[in-house]
Design an enzyme around this catalytic site. Structure first.
Site, PDB file in Angstrom:
ATOM      1  N   CYS A  60       9.325  11.106  80.106  1.00 57.98           N
ATOM      2  CA  CYS A  60       9.540  11.440  78.697  1.00 57.98           C
ATOM      3  C   CYS A  60       8.540  10.629  77.892  1.00 57.98           C
ATOM      4  O   CYS A  60       7.407  10.450  78.322  1.00 57.98           O
ATOM      5  CB  CYS A  60      10.987  11.146  78.292  1.00 57.98           C
ATOM      6  SG  CYS A  60      11.492   9.428  78.568  1.00 57.98           S
ATOM      7  N   ARG A  79       6.161  17.972  71.154  1.00 60.00           N
ATOM      8  CA  ARG A  79       5.431  16.871  71.789  1.00 60.00           C
ATOM      9  C   ARG A  79       4.885  17.310  73.142  1.00 60.00           C
ATOM     10  O   ARG A  79       3.777  16.915  73.517  1.00 60.00           O
ATOM     11  CB  ARG A  79       6.330  15.646  71.929  1.00 60.00           C
ATOM     12  CG  ARG A  79       6.674  14.987  70.604  1.00 60.00           C
ATOM     13  CD  ARG A  79       7.638  13.838  70.771  1.00 60.00           C
ATOM     14  NE  ARG A  79       7.051  12.730  71.533  1.00 60.00           N
ATOM     15  CZ  ARG A  79       7.757  11.701  71.991  1.00 60.00           C
ATOM     16  NH1 ARG A  79       9.072  11.663  71.810  1.00 60.00           N
ATOM     17  NH2 ARG A  79       7.145  10.735  72.657  1.00 60.00           N
TER      18      ARG A  79
END
Length: 205
Positions: free
Chosen positions: A165, A126
């Site tokens: 995050c 990611r």
């Protein structure tokens, strides 16, 4: 663990999703109500455990709202008895005293730019910006370093640290590890789920 209270990420430790991301920080009132139901007051030392960053999110929120008497343990390290079923903790009165120096917003993050050490706590795929089912816009904040929440904390350069995050939960794992290492850091609460809606520059590799 017998006697443990349960706090839910969605209901107790976040506001509903929206422009602020998938897990915006709870308001003082929401968090105070949840902590009070869990039996937390000024004299309570809280030991949090959970999964996928939930324990560290609670640890961070307690400190954010002025309650420094808290720690995190791994349930696997618990050698005592285990219980099943619901618990009914004695309610208490939690009085929040929110800090204002432990978070940073997208505007300040962009304005301070290279003066910050920005740490992305998502898994490497990611972080690199590979297509995935979670991020609507794959990528990372330009200049960010990767410190995956589910791996040991890497060595990070000196400087003012900011962690993010996907939605502000697993970044708290990295913040907890940094605190144990004696390093202060701020949370970008909206994290990628807010940033990807902003139209700001995205970096991929």
């Amino acid at each position: 663990i017998p006697g443990a209270a349960f706090l839910d990420i969605e209901r107790d430790l976040s506001e509903p999703p929206g422009r602020g991301g998938r897990h915006p920080l709870p308001t003082e009132a929401r968090f105070a109500a949840a902590a009070s139901r869990a039996g937390i007051d000024a004299g309570t030392f809280v030991v949090a455990y959970g999964s996928l960053g939930g324990a560290e999110r609670l640890w961070w929120l307690l400190r954010h709202f002025g309650h420094d008497g808290c720690a995190v343990i791994e349930l696997s390290s618990w050698l005592g008895p285990l219980a099943a079923g619901d618990e009914e903790p004695e309610p208490a009165t939690f009085e929040p005293r929110a800090r204002h120096d432990d978070t940073i917003g997208a505007d300040d993050l962009a304005a301070q730019g290279e003066a910050l050490v920005v740490v992305d706590a998502r898994v490497p795929a990611r972080f690199r910006g590979e297509p995935n089912p979670v991020d609507r816009v794959p990528g990372r904040i330009p200049g960010a370093l990767n410190a995956p929440w589910n791996e040991p904390l890497p060595e990070l350069p000196a400087g003012e640290l900011v962690a993010y995050c996907g939605s502000g939960v697993t970044a708290c794992v990295v913040l907890h590890r940094l605190a144990l290492a004696g390093r202060a850091a701020r949370l970008y609460p909206g994290s990628w789920s807010e940033y990807e809606q902003s139209g700001r520059p995205v970096e991929r590799s």
